[in-house]
Design an enzyme around this catalytic site. Structure first.
Site, mmCIF file in Angstrom:
data_model
loop_
_atom_site.group_PDB
_atom_site.id
_atom_site.type_symbol
_atom_site.label_atom_id
_atom_site.label_comp_id
_atom_site.label_asym_id
_atom_site.label_seq_id
_atom_site.Cartn_x
_atom_site.Cartn_y
_atom_site.Cartn_z
ATOM 1 N N TYR A 141 0.295 4.014 -6.380
ATOM 2 C CA TYR A 141 0.893 3.691 -5.088
ATOM 3 C C TYR A 141 1.749 2.437 -5.239
ATOM 4 C CZ TYR A 141 1.488 2.517 -0.208
ATOM 5 O OH TYR A 141 2.046 2.209 1.010
ATOM 6 N N MET B 87 3.097 -0.568 -3.673
ATOM 7 C CA MET B 87 2.880 -1.393 -2.479
ATOM 8 C C MET B 87 4.173 -2.076 -2.064
ATOM 9 S SD MET B 87 -0.864 -3.048 -3.310
ATOM 10 C CE MET B 87 -0.372 -3.760 -4.893
ATOM 11 N N HIS C 219 5.238 4.058 0.912
ATOM 12 C CA HIS C 219 5.675 4.162 2.300
ATOM 13 C C HIS C 219 7.037 3.500 2.454
ATOM 14 C CE1 HIS C 219 1.406 5.002 3.184
ATOM 15 N NE2 HIS C 219 1.916 5.660 4.217
ATOM 16 N N ALA D 171 16.582 2.659 1.608
ATOM 17 C CA ALA D 171 15.433 2.851 0.714
ATOM 18 C C ALA D 171 15.101 4.335 0.584
ATOM 19 C CB ALA D 171 14.226 2.080 1.232
ATOM 20 N N PHE E 48 17.558 5.886 -1.772
ATOM 21 C CA PHE E 48 17.307 5.408 -3.132
ATOM 22 C C PHE E 48 16.182 6.207 -3.785
ATOM 23 C CE2 PHE E 48 14.668 2.570 -5.817
ATOM 24 C CZ PHE E 48 15.556 2.364 -6.855
ATOM 25 N N LYS F 257 1.797 -3.109 11.550
ATOM 26 C CA LYS F 257 1.083 -3.688 12.699
ATOM 27 C C LYS F 257 1.946 -4.604 13.561
ATOM 28 C CE LYS F 257 -2.616 -1.705 11.255
ATOM 29 N NZ LYS F 257 -2.500 -0.274 11.394
#
Length: 196
Positions: A102, A104, A140, A148, A151, A168
């Site tokens: 993943y 981040m 994400h 993004a 890309f 959040k």
């Protein structure tokens, strides 16, 4: 001669990585996030452009699907600017089985975005995935971050879901979940042609 290279994140440059993330991303990361980077090895790198720190990538091994994420048909339609004609209720997202990596964070300072820094960072991640036997890589992208999204699509990532209320304290709060299954070619059959 212009030179871009990746370096290991150490206690000596950790504050640079923290500052880069503060400038690049609209979210804040806690001290534990940065302390974990010191143990991440090849899963976290800092990018230098002519010896100036300009970007970084931070990854982790992931084995569980993200919460509050619906499956691809509606997500892909939304990411492409179309609406889905399906009346089916949202389904939970299903990711490739096996070990996933993943991402981040992956980013570089705005003035350096057309210098192949993002490509260098992402190619490093994909090389780690190939070497370590990961089945896929996920990340994400905020739903309004078209640059993004484009890309990552150039490198063979696909929108597989939407994570509602992922962020959040920023708007929009929703994010696309992208996945690249490893062992498959990119959209154009060759990775690394993004112009970042």
């Amino acid at each position: 001669m212009v030179r871009a290279e990746l370096g290991t994140i150490t206690k000596h440059n950790l504050k640079m990585v923290k500052r880069l993330n503060q400038v690049i991303f609209p979210v804040s990361y806690n001290d534990q996030f940065y302390n974990d980077l010191l143990k991440a090895g090849d899963l976290a790198k800092i990018a230098f452009f002519n010896d100036l720190a300009v970007g970084a990538v931070c990854c982790r091994v992931d084995i569980s699907p993200p919460p509050n994420t619906t499956a691809a048909p509606d997500a892909a339609a939304a990411a492409n600017g179309t609406s889905s004609s399906s009346q089916n209720p949202p389904q939970p997202v299903v990711l490739a089985p096996g070990r996933r990596l993943y991402i981040m964070t992956l980013g570089c300072l705005a003035p350096y975005r057309r210098q192949k820094i993002g490509t260098l960072l992402l190619q490093h991640v994909l090389a780690v995935c190939a070497r370590e036997g990961f089945s896929s890589v996920t990340l994400h992208v905020q739903i309004n971050n078209d640059a993004a999204l484009q890309f990552y699509k150039k490198f063979g990532f696909e929108v597989v879901g939407i994570s509602e209320h992922y962020y959040k304290r920023i708007e929009p709060a929703d994010a696309y979940l992208l996945e690249k299954k490893l062992g498959t070619p990119s959209v154009n059959g060759h990775a690394g042609k993004a112009h970042d």
